[in-house]
Design a protein around this motif. Structure first.
Motif, PDB file in Angstrom:
ATOM      1  N   ARG A 172       0.773  -1.154   0.352  1.00 60.30           N
ATOM      2  CA  ARG A 172      -0.295   0.041   0.083  1.00 60.30           C
ATOM      3  C   ARG A 172       0.901   1.316   0.149  1.00 60.30           C
ATOM      4  O   ARG A 172       0.853   2.258  -0.183  1.00 60.30           O
ATOM      5  CB  ARG A 172      -1.589   0.141   1.316  1.00 60.30           C
ATOM      6  CG  ARG A 172      -2.482  -1.715   1.537  1.00 60.30           C
ATOM      7  CD  ARG A 172      -2.694  -0.804   2.246  1.00 60.30           C
ATOM      8  NE  ARG A 172      -2.438  -0.742   3.581  1.00 60.30           N
ATOM      9  CZ  ARG A 172      -2.799  -2.478   3.897  1.00 60.30           C
ATOM     10  NH1 ARG A 172      -3.727  -3.228   3.414  1.00 60.30           N
ATOM     11  NH2 ARG A 172      -2.395  -2.286   5.224  1.00 60.30           N
ATOM     12  N   GLU A 173       2.179   1.616   0.950  1.00 62.42           N
ATOM     13  CA  GLU A 173       3.065   2.772   1.074  1.00 62.42           C
ATOM     14  C   GLU A 173       2.884   2.337   0.044  1.00 62.42           C
ATOM     15  O   GLU A 173       3.832   3.592  -1.233  1.00 62.42           O
ATOM     16  CB  GLU A 173       3.892   2.462   2.064  1.00 62.42           C
ATOM     17  CG  GLU A 173       3.315   2.535   3.116  1.00 62.42           C
ATOM     18  CD  GLU A 173       4.562   2.144   4.396  1.00 62.42           C
ATOM     19  OE1 GLU A 173       5.416   2.108   4.041  1.00 62.42           O
ATOM     20  OE2 GLU A 173       4.179   2.091   5.670  1.00 62.42           O
TER      21      GLU A 173
ATOM     22  N   ASP B  91       2.423   1.501  -3.321  1.00 67.58           N
ATOM     23  CA  ASP B  91       1.198   2.302  -4.318  1.00 67.58           C
ATOM     24  C   ASP B  91       0.821   3.627  -4.188  1.00 67.58           C
ATOM     25  O   ASP B  91       0.613   4.111  -5.458  1.00 67.58           O
ATOM     26  CB  ASP B  91       0.021   1.216  -3.963  1.00 67.58           C
ATOM     27  CG  ASP B  91       0.440  -0.096  -4.475  1.00 67.58           C
ATOM     28  OD1 ASP B  91       0.878  -0.485  -5.611  1.00 67.58           O
ATOM     29  OD2 ASP B  91      -0.780  -0.758  -3.923  1.00 67.58           O
ATOM     30  N   PHE B  92       0.736   3.909  -2.955  1.00 63.74           N
ATOM     31  CA  PHE B  92       0.216   5.240  -2.979  1.00 63.74           C
ATOM     32  C   PHE B  92       2.271   6.513  -3.453  1.00 63.74           C
ATOM     33  O   PHE B  92       1.277   7.698  -3.797  1.00 63.74           O
ATOM     34  CB  PHE B  92       0.771   5.733  -0.490  1.00 63.74           C
ATOM     35  CG  PHE B  92       0.480   6.697  -0.846  1.00 63.74           C
ATOM     36  CD1 PHE B  92      -1.326   7.695  -0.437  1.00 63.74           C
ATOM     37  CD2 PHE B  92       1.892   7.511   0.165  1.00 63.74           C
ATOM     38  CE1 PHE B  92      -1.362   9.208  -0.583  1.00 63.74           C
ATOM     39  CE2 PHE B  92       1.415   8.720   0.679  1.00 63.74           C
ATOM     40  CZ  PHE B  92       0.059   9.562  -0.082  1.00 63.74           C
TER      41      PHE B  92
ATOM     42  N   LYS C 130       3.751   5.324  -5.683  1.00 66.61           N
ATOM     43  CA  LYS C 130       4.035   5.600  -6.706  1.00 66.61           C
ATOM     44  C   LYS C 130       3.218   6.366  -7.496  1.00 66.61           C
ATOM     45  O   LYS C 130       3.229   7.191  -7.998  1.00 66.61           O
ATOM     46  CB  LYS C 130       4.034   3.917  -7.555  1.00 66.61           C
ATOM     47  CG  LYS C 130       4.172   4.397  -8.963  1.00 66.61           C
ATOM     48  CD  LYS C 130       3.876   2.852  -9.320  1.00 66.61           C
ATOM     49  CE  LYS C 130       3.788   2.539 -10.646  1.00 66.61           C
ATOM     50  NZ  LYS C 130       3.096   1.152 -11.346  1.00 66.61           N
ATOM     51  N   LYS C 131       1.696   6.077  -7.295  1.00 64.60           N
ATOM     52  CA  LYS C 131       0.837   7.321  -7.323  1.00 64.60           C
ATOM     53  C   LYS C 131       1.645   8.201  -7.450  1.00 64.60           C
ATOM     54  O   LYS C 131       1.150   9.418  -7.866  1.00 64.60           O
ATOM     55  CB  LYS C 131      -0.597   7.078  -6.538  1.00 64.60           C
ATOM     56  CG  LYS C 131      -1.890   7.818  -6.742  1.00 64.60           C
ATOM     57  CD  LYS C 131      -2.700   7.323  -5.903  1.00 64.60           C
ATOM     58  CE  LYS C 131      -3.935   8.764  -6.604  1.00 64.60           C
ATOM     59  NZ  LYS C 131      -5.401   8.006  -6.025  1.00 64.60           N
ATOM     60  N   ASN C 132       2.258   9.382  -5.739  1.00 64.59           N
ATOM     61  CA  ASN C 132       2.468  10.593  -5.673  1.00 64.59           C
ATOM     62  C   ASN C 132       3.744  10.853  -6.673  1.00 64.59           C
ATOM     63  O   ASN C 132       3.677  11.885  -7.285  1.00 64.59           O
ATOM     64  CB  ASN C 132       2.489  10.258  -4.307  1.00 64.59           C
ATOM     65  CG  ASN C 132       1.689  10.682  -2.910  1.00 64.59           C
ATOM     66  OD1 ASN C 132       0.407  11.222  -3.802  1.00 64.59           O
ATOM     67  ND2 ASN C 132       2.412  10.224  -2.279  1.00 64.59           N
TER      68      ASN C 132
ATOM     69  N   LEU D 168       4.489   9.602 -10.026  1.00 65.84           N
ATOM     70  CA  LEU D 168       3.891  10.087 -11.401  1.00 65.84           C
ATOM     71  C   LEU D 168       2.533  11.008 -11.411  1.00 65.84           C
ATOM     72  O   LEU D 168       2.691  12.098 -11.994  1.00 65.84           O
ATOM     73  CB  LEU D 168       2.814   8.599 -10.992  1.00 65.84           C
ATOM     74  CG  LEU D 168       3.327   7.915 -11.216  1.00 65.84           C
ATOM     75  CD1 LEU D 168       1.716   6.347 -12.165  1.00 65.84           C
ATOM     76  CD2 LEU D 168       3.915   7.895 -12.685  1.00 65.84           C
ATOM     77  N   SER D 169       2.485  11.349  -9.662  1.00 65.38           N
ATOM     78  CA  SER D 169       0.980  12.546  -9.664  1.00 65.38           C
ATOM     79  C   SER D 169       2.392  13.834 -10.083  1.00 65.38           C
ATOM     80  O   SER D 169       2.117  15.042 -10.630  1.00 65.38           O
ATOM     81  CB  SER D 169       0.864  13.386  -8.499  1.00 65.38           C
ATOM     82  OG  SER D 169       0.123  14.106  -8.090  1.00 65.38           O
TER      83      SER D 169
ATOM     84  N   LYS E 262       3.538  14.172 -13.596  1.00 61.84           N
ATOM     85  CA  LYS E 262       2.663  15.460 -14.512  1.00 61.84           C
ATOM     86  C   LYS E 262       2.617  16.627 -14.472  1.00 61.84           C
ATOM     87  O   LYS E 262       2.590  17.221 -15.525  1.00 61.84           O
ATOM     88  CB  LYS E 262       1.343  14.389 -14.376  1.00 61.84           C
ATOM     89  CG  LYS E 262      -0.121  14.478 -15.167  1.00 61.84           C
ATOM     90  CD  LYS E 262      -0.924  14.884 -14.493  1.00 61.84           C
ATOM     91  CE  LYS E 262      -2.322  14.692 -15.841  1.00 61.84           C
ATOM     92  NZ  LYS E 262      -3.469  14.023 -15.488  1.00 61.84           N
TER      93      LYS E 262
END
Length: 456
Positions: free
Chosen positions: A19-20, A22-23, A25-27, A29-30, A33
């Motif tokens: 979960r950490e 994925d969190f 990774k999402k940050n 990528l964000s 962007k």
């Protein structure tokens, strides 16, 4: 039991790490962007900034143009019309619309007769009687070859190219003979002064020069004589009946190029056979007397210390002369009679210079008027004087702000007509006439405009 507990603990820990991960990774990528968006926005901001700077420059130019236009209108009598709704119509300047205006009741109002598309032309001359236009061009599609192009003034405006030898190089001056429209004279940087037959399209005479030729002229009193102003400041006289050496060759006051040379009508106070020529270089205007005892040219005092001389126009019918100047960049301990004017920040957009009107009276020159004007800061512009019987002459010159052609009445330099603007600066201006019609032409980057007026 203990093993099961350990397995459940490890699975829970792995889920938490997942979960950490994925969190994070999402940050990441964000954030990536956002960085891309910021780069795009920065690029867009720079593009908008450049566009705004261009618009600001355009507004500055339009402001200068309107200030000049307002000054012209305020200086004119109340009986003058400010717009023409006839065949001239409106002309466009930038994104704004301006109309031509002229002196009401003037018999010398010029109307657009036609526009001819040309490619790579910088000089031209007109034979009004023969209805022929002669242009000096450089053709990019042919490796930059230099050609002369004859074009008919009668629709459909048929044209033919006259190819020149590579040794000719750039043509700096071009004139059809005023007494014999079958001949044309041109000067080139290839150290050549050449005479062209307009009938056979062949160079029938070519003189080798010690330096590049910047200017040339036919003699107004004897069609056998021609003149060449050279890059080293000297002036040469040739008799076309003699195909060898020049008749005379003299040094000028400086080594600066003679960018204009003009034969004058014979002065009655001089001995018979003396040929008088005026020339212009950066220091001002000189008079040369050939065939007499005087050996050196003399500077016309009224034309010195005005700035850098960039143009000279002469009218043989009235002996009017207009000399144009731009401000000096370097003083070099010279004293200038006018204050130095500040050039515009962008090279090639013009500076505030001046025009000086003189009239030859016998062997003297009378100063009649002077006016400030926006002139080229890099080029040597061409201009012309329009003779009008029983009326004041007009001075035709290009405007660096609107890229249009302006007619000014001499000696006041009051603007009497603004002709439609071009997309590019005007390179050459010529005026000629027949018994019934005056023909005014101007050449820009790729267009020749012809204006006509009826002569009374």
């Amino acid at each position: 039991m203990l093993g099961n507990c350990l397995c459940r603990g490890l699975l829970l820990l792995m889920k938490n790490h997942r979960r950490e991960f994925d969190f994070l990774k999402k940050n990441v990528l964000s954030l990536g962007k956002k960085d891309v968006d910021l780069c795009k926005k920065e690029s867009e901001w720079k593009r908008r900034e450049a566009a705004l700077q261009l618009e600001v420059q355009k507004f500055k130019e339009r402001t200068i143009y309107l200030e000049h236009l307002l000054g012209d209108l305020q200086s004119r009598p109340s009986g003058l019309a400010t717009a023409d709704r006839g065949s001239q119509g409106q002309h466009e300047f930038g994104n704004s619309i301006y109309t031509d205006f002229y002196r009401q009741g003037s018999s010398s109002y010029f109307k657009l007769q036609g526009e001819l598309q040309v490619d790579g032309a910088r000089l031209f001359d007109v034979d009004a009687s023969g209805k022929i236009l002669l242009l000096a061009r450089r053709v990019p599609m042919m490796g930059g070859s230099h050609v002369l192009t004859k074009m008919s003034l009668i629709p459909p405006h048929e044209s033919e190219d006259i190819f020149l030898s590579p040794g000719i190089k750039i043509i700096k001056d071009l004139h059809i003979s005023p007494t014999n429209g079958r001949l044309a004279l041109f000067a080139s940087l290839g150290k050549k002064l050449s005479v062209l037959s307009m009938e056979s399209n062949n160079v029938i005479l070519s003189y080798d020069l010690p330096a590049a030729a910047w200017s040339c002229s036919w003699d107004l009193n004897c069609s056998h004589y021609v003149y060449a102003g050279l890059q080293n400041g000297s002036l040469m006289v040739f008799d076309m009946r003699m195909t060898g050496s020049p008749v005379e060759s003299r040094l000028g006051h400086t080594n600066n190029p003679i960018h204009t040379v003009q034969s004058l009508q014979h002065i009655s106070t001089l001995p018979s056979g003396v040929k008088t020529v005026v020339s212009a270089s950066s220091i001002g205007m000189c008079q040369w007397n050939f065939g007499g005892e005087e050996e050196r040219p003399f500077l016309i005092p009224e034309t010195t210390n005005q700035g850098v001389c960039i143009s000279l126009a002469y009218c043989a019918s009235s002996d009017d002369i207009v000399v144009s100047y731009r401000p000096r960049v370097e003083m070099s301990n010279e004293v200038v009679s006018q204050p130095l004017l500040t050039p515009s920040p962008a090279t090639g957009q013009g500076v505030l210079g001046s025009h000086l009107h003189l009239k030859r009276v016998g062997s003297n020159y009378e100063r009649l008027g002077v006016a400030c004007s926006t002139v080229s800061d890099i080029r040597l512009p061409k201009s012309s004087i329009i003779y009008r019987q029983n009326q004041k002459p007009l001075f035709a010159t290009g405007d660096e702000v609107s890229c249009g052609l302006i007619l000014r009445e001499l000696p006041s330099f009051t603007v009497t007509q603004r002709l439609r603007s071009h997309q590019h600066f005007i390179h050459d201006v010529k005026y000629t006439s027949t018994h019934s019609q005056g023909l005014l032409g101007c050449l820009s980057e790729d267009t020749v405009q012809l204006f006509s007026t009826k002569l009374s």
